[in-house]
Design an enzyme around this catalytic site. Structure first.
Site, PDB file in Angstrom:
ATOM      1  N   ARG A 164       0.865  -1.182   0.000  1.00 38.87           N
ATOM      2  CA  ARG A 164       0.000   0.000   0.000  1.00 38.87           C
ATOM      3  C   ARG A 164       0.902   1.233   0.000  1.00 38.87           C
ATOM      4  O   ARG A 164       2.027   1.204   0.507  1.00 38.87           O
ATOM      5  CB  ARG A 164      -0.892   0.022   1.241  1.00 38.87           C
ATOM      6  N   LYS A 188      -2.151  -1.865   8.196  1.00 38.46           N
ATOM      7  CA  LYS A 188      -3.308  -1.255   8.853  1.00 38.46           C
ATOM      8  C   LYS A 188      -3.403  -1.728  10.299  1.00 38.46           C
ATOM      9  O   LYS A 188      -3.187  -2.898  10.595  1.00 38.46           O
ATOM     10  CB  LYS A 188      -4.590  -1.629   8.104  1.00 38.46           C
ATOM     11  N   HIS A 284      -4.056  -8.824   3.997  1.00 37.51           N
ATOM     12  CA  HIS A 284      -5.516  -8.839   4.138  1.00 37.51           C
ATOM     13  C   HIS A 284      -5.890  -9.576   5.417  1.00 37.51           C
ATOM     14  O   HIS A 284      -5.379 -10.667   5.680  1.00 37.51           O
ATOM     15  CB  HIS A 284      -6.171  -9.556   2.950  1.00 37.51           C
ATOM     16  N   TYR A 293      -9.625 -11.528  -6.406  1.00 41.33           N
ATOM     17  CA  TYR A 293      -8.669 -11.652  -7.510  1.00 41.33           C
ATOM     18  C   TYR A 293      -8.920 -12.887  -8.367  1.00 41.33           C
ATOM     19  O   TYR A 293      -8.504 -12.930  -9.523  1.00 41.33           O
ATOM     20  CB  TYR A 293      -7.233 -11.631  -6.973  1.00 41.33           C
TER      21      TYR A 293
END
Length: 312
Positions: A164, A188, A284, A293
């Site tokens: 990211r 995150k 994730h 995906y």
């Protein structure tokens, strides 16, 4: 109630480690709801909520205005203003998060948002770019300049590891192990993961880090990626550079740094990598997020089949 808004934002910043971009969005969404409640309760408008302001003005906005009916009316007003479904969904999500925080800290005894649902959004598949387009983008920075070398290194790292943009800018020297070609990522919610980088990406990184011009400007001794003033690059400045290289490359379409993340995930899948490994590499929290995906890969296969088939 405004003091509770600020307490919630402080909680997101200090405990949940929300990014500045996320905090800005929460401020926008909570301000929108606050303005509605003030109007709904016939109160005088007060100063907007701003997490980065030194002055935090308390107002007489009572919690009694925060009801199910008020939330429903607010959503209805957003719809009547023709706000995008995604905006409405995000604003309701911010209010729900605030409500859950208030319940957890016993500020509220009931959840005014419990039975309220936002508009359904159509499932949008990410649009990866091709291997050829990746190569065109990589070849765009001017390697005769130090900044061009840095930017090539950035692009290579995006594609090598699917990072990211916020993870790229937060990279420090001690996060990289060149002996094993591994990097430590703070994702995150302060979640850390260790992922490999390609030999090519490691070579570009070494070349950039050892460039004499970098040593000459460096004021931040920790950060990997520096601007021309020697301080850490920001997500916004990387976004701007990315758009510049898109223009120079002649590539068209809505391509962003996050597109490269989608692209490498799709390419990994097409080359036989399993979903659990892709999930771990991308950071994730849910395998369901990674499963998208498989749909992208199938969509591309169908498209290629139709374009290549004589009866297509």
């Amino acid at each position: 109630m405004v003091s509770a808004f600020y307490a919630f934002l402080d909680y997101l910043k200090n405990i949940k480690a929300a990014s500045p971009h996320t905090l800005r969005n929460y401020c926008i969404d909570l301000n929108s709801f606050k303005v509605f409640l003030e109007k709904h309760g016939k109160l005088s408008p007060s100063m907007p909520i701003c997490l980065f302001s030194k002055e935090r003005q308390e107002t007489n906005l009572p919690f009694s205005l925060f009801t199910k009916d008020a939330v429903r009316l607010y959503i209805l007003e957003l719809m009547q203003e023709n706000k995008a479904k995604r905006t409405i969904k995000r604003r309701l999500s911010a209010i729900k998060s605030f409500s859950h925080y208030c319940l957890k800290h016993r500020i509220l005894l009931e959840d005014p948002t419990e039975t309220i649902h936002g508009p359904r959004l159509p499932k949008e598949l990410p649009s990866p770019i091709t291997y050829e387009q990746v190569e065109i983008l990589m070849a765009t920075p001017d390697l005769s300049k130090y900044t061009g070398l840095r930017d090539r290194c950035l692009l290579e790292l995006f594609y090598s590891s699917g990072l990211r943009i916020s993870e790229i800018v937060s990279l420090n020297h001690w996060d990289i192990d060149f002996n094993s070609n591994l990097i430590r990522i703070r994702g995150k919610g302060k979640k850390e993961r260790i992922i490999p980088i390609t030999t090519l990406a490691a070579q570009w990184l070494k070349q950039y880090l050892n460039h004499p011009e970098r040593a000459g400007v460096a004021k931040d001794s920790q950060a990997i990626f520096l601007n021309c003033f020697g301080t850490r690059l920001t997500t916004r400045s990387i976004d701007r550079k990315f758009q510049k290289y898109l223009r120079l490359s002649g590539l068209s379409g809505n391509i962003t740094p996050h597109t490269i993340r989608h692209t490498i995930a799709t390419h990994w899948l097409e080359n036989g990598m399993d979903l659990k490994t892709i999930q771990a590499l991308l950071g994730h929290s849910s395998l369901e997020t990674t499963t998208i995906y498989t749909h992208v890969s199938m969509k591309l296969k169908k498209q290629t089949h139709n374009e290549s088939h004589p009866h297509g």
